[in-house]
Design an enzyme around this catalytic site. Structure first.
Site, PDB file in Angstrom:
ATOM      1  N   GLU A  36      33.721  19.649  85.079  1.00 28.92           N
ATOM      2  CA  GLU A  36      35.063  20.016  85.522  1.00 28.92           C
ATOM      3  C   GLU A  36      34.888  21.249  86.410  1.00 28.92           C
ATOM      4  OE1 GLU A  36      37.737  20.562  82.224  1.00 28.92           O
ATOM      5  OE2 GLU A  36      39.355  21.131  83.604  1.00 28.92           O
ATOM      6  N   ARG A 263      25.023  19.476  71.744  1.00 28.25           N
ATOM      7  CA  ARG A 263      25.209  20.553  72.711  1.00 28.25           C
ATOM      8  C   ARG A 263      24.057  21.528  72.592  1.00 28.25           C
ATOM      9  NH1 ARG A 263      30.485  21.232  74.677  1.00 28.25           N
ATOM     10  NH2 ARG A 263      30.138  23.297  75.509  1.00 28.25           N
ATOM     11  N   LYS A 273      32.947  28.083  79.000  1.00 31.84           N
ATOM     12  CA  LYS A 273      33.411  28.526  80.309  1.00 31.84           C
ATOM     13  C   LYS A 273      34.568  29.521  80.177  1.00 31.84           C
ATOM     14  CE  LYS A 273      33.373  24.279  82.163  1.00 31.84           C
ATOM     15  NZ  LYS A 273      33.387  23.166  83.125  1.00 31.84           N
TER      16      LYS A 273
HETATM   17  P1  ATP Z   1      35.122  22.854  79.069  1.00 33.50           P
HETATM   18  O1  ATP Z   1      35.304  22.232  77.723  1.00 33.50           O
HETATM   19  O2  ATP Z   1      35.444  24.298  79.163  1.00 33.50           O
HETATM   20  O3  ATP Z   1      35.602  22.014  80.191  1.00 33.50           O
HETATM   21  P2  ATP Z   1      32.452  21.894  79.186  1.00 33.50           P
HETATM   22  O4  ATP Z   1      31.319  22.762  78.784  1.00 33.50           O
HETATM   23  O5  ATP Z   1      32.778  20.681  78.421  1.00 33.50           O
HETATM   24  O6  ATP Z   1      33.592  22.926  79.255  1.00 33.50           O
HETATM   25  P3  ATP Z   1      32.265  20.263  81.550  1.00 33.50           P
HETATM   26  O7  ATP Z   1      32.354  20.726  82.943  1.00 33.50           O
HETATM   27  O8  ATP Z   1      33.290  19.326  81.081  1.00 33.50           O
HETATM   28  O9  ATP Z   1      32.280  21.569  80.701  1.00 33.50           O
HETATM   29  O10 ATP Z   1      30.824  19.725  81.230  1.00 33.50           O
HETATM   30  C1  ATP Z   1      30.126  18.823  82.050  1.00 33.50           C
HETATM   31  C2  ATP Z   1      29.085  18.116  81.259  1.00 33.50           C
HETATM   32  O11 ATP Z   1      28.184  19.046  80.669  1.00 33.50           O
HETATM   33  C3  ATP Z   1      29.668  17.319  80.110  1.00 33.50           C
HETATM   34  O12 ATP Z   1      29.060  16.058  80.079  1.00 33.50           O
HETATM   35  C4  ATP Z   1      29.352  18.125  78.905  1.00 33.50           C
HETATM   36  O13 ATP Z   1      29.222  17.304  77.784  1.00 33.50           O
HETATM   37  C5  ATP Z   1      28.046  18.792  79.296  1.00 33.50           C
HETATM   38  N1  ATP Z   1      27.883  20.060  78.571  1.00 33.50           N
HETATM   39  C6  ATP Z   1      28.740  21.074  78.520  1.00 33.50           C
HETATM   40  N2  ATP Z   1      28.295  22.050  77.713  1.00 33.50           N
HETATM   41  C7  ATP Z   1      27.102  21.647  77.233  1.00 33.50           C
HETATM   42  C8  ATP Z   1      26.127  22.211  76.338  1.00 33.50           C
HETATM   43  N3  ATP Z   1      26.296  23.403  75.763  1.00 33.50           N
HETATM   44  N4  ATP Z   1      25.008  21.489  76.076  1.00 33.50           N
HETATM   45  C9  ATP Z   1      24.809  20.302  76.654  1.00 33.50           C
HETATM   46  N5  ATP Z   1      25.682  19.712  77.493  1.00 33.50           N
HETATM   47  C10 ATP Z   1      26.819  20.371  77.794  1.00 33.50           C
HETATM   48 MG    MG Z   2      34.666  19.378  79.255  1.00 33.22          MG
END
Ligand code: ATP
Ligand code: MG
Length: 565
Positions: A36, A263, A273
């Site tokens: 995102e 994660r 974020k």
């Molecule tokens: P938010 O929930 O604030 O939007 P997010 O960390 O889920 O944050 P995204 O931009 O939606 O952010 O994440 C993009 C991709 O990265 C998704 O597929 C998510 O699952 C993966 N991702 C995010 N954080 C992690 C993490 N800590 N470890 C592994 N993968 C992650």
């Molecule tokens: Mg997300």
């Protein structure tokens, strides 16, 4: 896990192998990385990127970058640009075109109308709080909305009016009609569309209706022909919904499949974020690329090499259980990579003048300059050698001198002989102080027969020190970093990460002295300052160095301790 950092046969790769054998997707492997654009990428995203792009590469498939830009309030093109840059820097330049979920808004809308026509979606006039309360909870029944059984015609009419801006924000939503008593809360008539009169970074003011993550995600996967949709464990409970939506739609070919992995969490780092934004907006750090930030941009500025980040992600691997890794492990990968890739240099962080008595002078009275040939990197002969100037006026570290040496202090002190690395053996003869009694200069004799740093009679000295020739020195600044947080799980103690901030996590030294070769170092390059650690030259500011990591491998110590226990 493999010692070499090569990807282990994790459950995701196993699954793909099985799919390929069974021809589930006709042998195709297509993944996507779906950020995102509401912040910069962090170390956790790096893990997802290595999985999505890395797996596609290994299986001869493809991986697209798709921005999940369904929320106009928080998204920004600054983030889009930074994300593309960061993924490329990590070693996975995203294939063109870069994709956007917003490109599918029309298709998603058409499919939503299709669901309404199938009696699988309805417009709910209740406010979000009421809808949320009616969802119930675990062991708590859901309550049907009074609008649940609207006719298809009424739903279609209202939905079209929603699209055309007839209603204010929050006044109505479109919900999937699934099961208000489902044991999985995600299946209790989830929201598909919200009304939001907001400007979108790509679609402008075309839409005042925005799809939720759940409605946009799987359908975007299907539109693109994704086979394996990898995401993090918290989406585990969303999978039945992901499958349900796809099963309702008139799709050709096999629907994509979602697979969840743990994660990434690392001690002393945050991977939220929202928290990162808070750190930036509150001025706690100097922007998203502050070297203390867990962002890809921050790690890059700090001098973490991309291969080290990739190796770390590969080593921690894809698992089904959440766990936290020691930051020392990540730093160990960084150190290992830099040990072979970075050239050695000499710099003095807190300078003290050292004057050699009897150093020869030229006819014009200026001191003789000797040039010593020094290997750029003893770990890598291909890096060659350089010439380092030496004269009778030098800078050494304040720490390397003690007027009254404490026990086990073998560096310079009155009467003591030490080695100036690669140059000469010197013996301290005199200490010069200012009016306040502060040592401002140290004098020493030198042994002209010890050129190169070894005594002809083979006598031993206990200490070797780095130095910089004073007349040749370049003035430099060095930013030293401690961990941004004082607690291994930031926020765990009080529930507020801000309570764990170390206010002294950055110290800038502005009076450092660097050997002349450092004035020619290219922006962003990481060097090893002899005896001090690895330092990255700032990409913009000349002669500002960020300390990347120290020299000591703390991970090795942690492992040893664990083995003994
Ligand atoms: P938010 O929930 O604030 O939007 P997010 O960390 O889920 O944050 P995204 O931009 O939606 O952010 O994440 C993009 C991709 O990265 C998704 O597929 C998510 O699952 C993966 N991702 C995010 N954080 C992690 C993490 N800590 N470890 C592994 N993968 C992650
Ligand atoms: Mg997300």
């Amino acid at each position: 896990m493999s010692e070499t950092g090569a990807p282990a046969g994790d459950f995701v790769r196993e699954q793909i192998r099985r799919d390929n054998q069974a021809q589930t997707f006709g042998g195709r492997v297509q993944t996507r990385f779906p950020p995102e654009p509401n912040g910069y990428l962090h170390i956790g995203h790096a893990k997802a990127i290595c999985a999505d792009f890395g797996i596609a590469q290994e299986f001869g498939g493809s991986c697209f970058l798709r921005f999940d830009d369904t929320n106009p309030d928080t998204e920004d093109t600054e983030y889009v640009d930074s994300i593309i840059q960061d993924i490329s820097w990590l070693g996975f330049p995203p294939p063109q075109p870069v994709l956007f979920a917003s490109d599918y808004f029309e298709q998603l809308y058409t499919w939503a109308e299709y669901l309404i026509q199938q009696g699988k979606a309805y417009v709910d006039d209740q406010d979000p709080e009421t809808i949320s309360a009616q969802r119930g909870g675990f062991g708590k029944p859901g309550i049907d909305s009074p609008y649940r059984d609207r006719s298809v015609e009424e739903n279609l009419d209202l939905f079209r009016q929603m699209r055309h801006g007839a209603f204010p924000d929050g006044s109505r939503v479109l919900r999937a009609k699934i099961d208000m008593q489902h044991e999985n809360m995600q299946m209790r008539d989830p929201i598909m569309y919200r009304i939001r009169h907001a400007h979108h970074h790509r679609t402008g003011d075309t839409w005042c209706l925005y799809p939720t993550y759940d409605w946009a995600h799987g359908q975007s996967d299907a539109i693109e022909g994704v086979t394996h949709s990898l995401c993090t464990l918290e989406f585990d409970s969303h999978r039945p919904l992901y499958d349900w939506f796809l099963a309702q739609l008139p799709l050709e070919g096999p629907a994509p499949r979602q697979t969840e992995f743990a994660r990434l969490a690392v001690t002393y780092l945050i991977t939220s974020k929202r928290t990162m934004l808070q750190l930036v907006t509150s001025g706690t750090v100097d922007g998203w690329d502050d070297p203390r930030m867990p962002t890809v941009a921050g790690m890059r500025r700090r001098g973490y090499p991309a291969p080290a980040i990739r190796d770390f992600c590969s080593y921690v691997g894809l698992t089904r259980t959440n766990s936290r890794h020691d930051i020392e492990l990540l730093e160990s990968f960084v150190r290992r990579e830099l040990n072979t890739s970075s050239q050695r240099r000499m710099a003095v962080l807190r300078p003290l003048k050292l004057v050699l008595e009897g150093w020869p002078r030229q006819a014009d009275g200026s001191p003789v300059v000797e040039w010593f040939e020094v290997a750029n990197n003893p770990e890598n002969e291909a890096d060659g050698v350089r010439q380092v100037p030496f004269t009778g006026e030098l800078w050494i570290e304040q720490d390397d001198f003690a007027e009254v040496p404490p026990p086990k202090f073998f560096r310079l002190s009155p009467g003591r002989e030490v080695r100036l690395r690669g140059a000469y053996l010197v013996t301290c003869t005199e200490v010069i102080k200012d009016d306040e009694g502060q040592v401002v200069e140290v004098r020493a004799s030198y042994d002209p027969d010890s050129r190169g740093g070894t005594a002809p009679d083979g006598r031993k000295v206990k200490s070797t020190m780095h130095w910089v020739s004073a007349p040749h020195a370049a003035d430099a600044s060095v930013a030293l970093y401690e961990r941004l947080f004082t607690h291994p799980i930031p926020g765990e103690r009080t529930g507020n990460v801000m309570d764990d901030i170390d206010p002294h996590s950055k110290i800038v030294l502005t009076e450092c002295k660097a050997e002349p070769a450092l004035a020619e170092t290219a922006p962003g390059v990481v060097v090893q300052f002899e005896r001090l650690g690895y330092f990255a030259l700032d990409p913009q500011q000349p002669l500002l160095f960020h300390r990347t990591v120290g020299l000591k491998d703390e991970w090795a110590a942690i492992q040893k301790k664990a083995q003994r226990a």
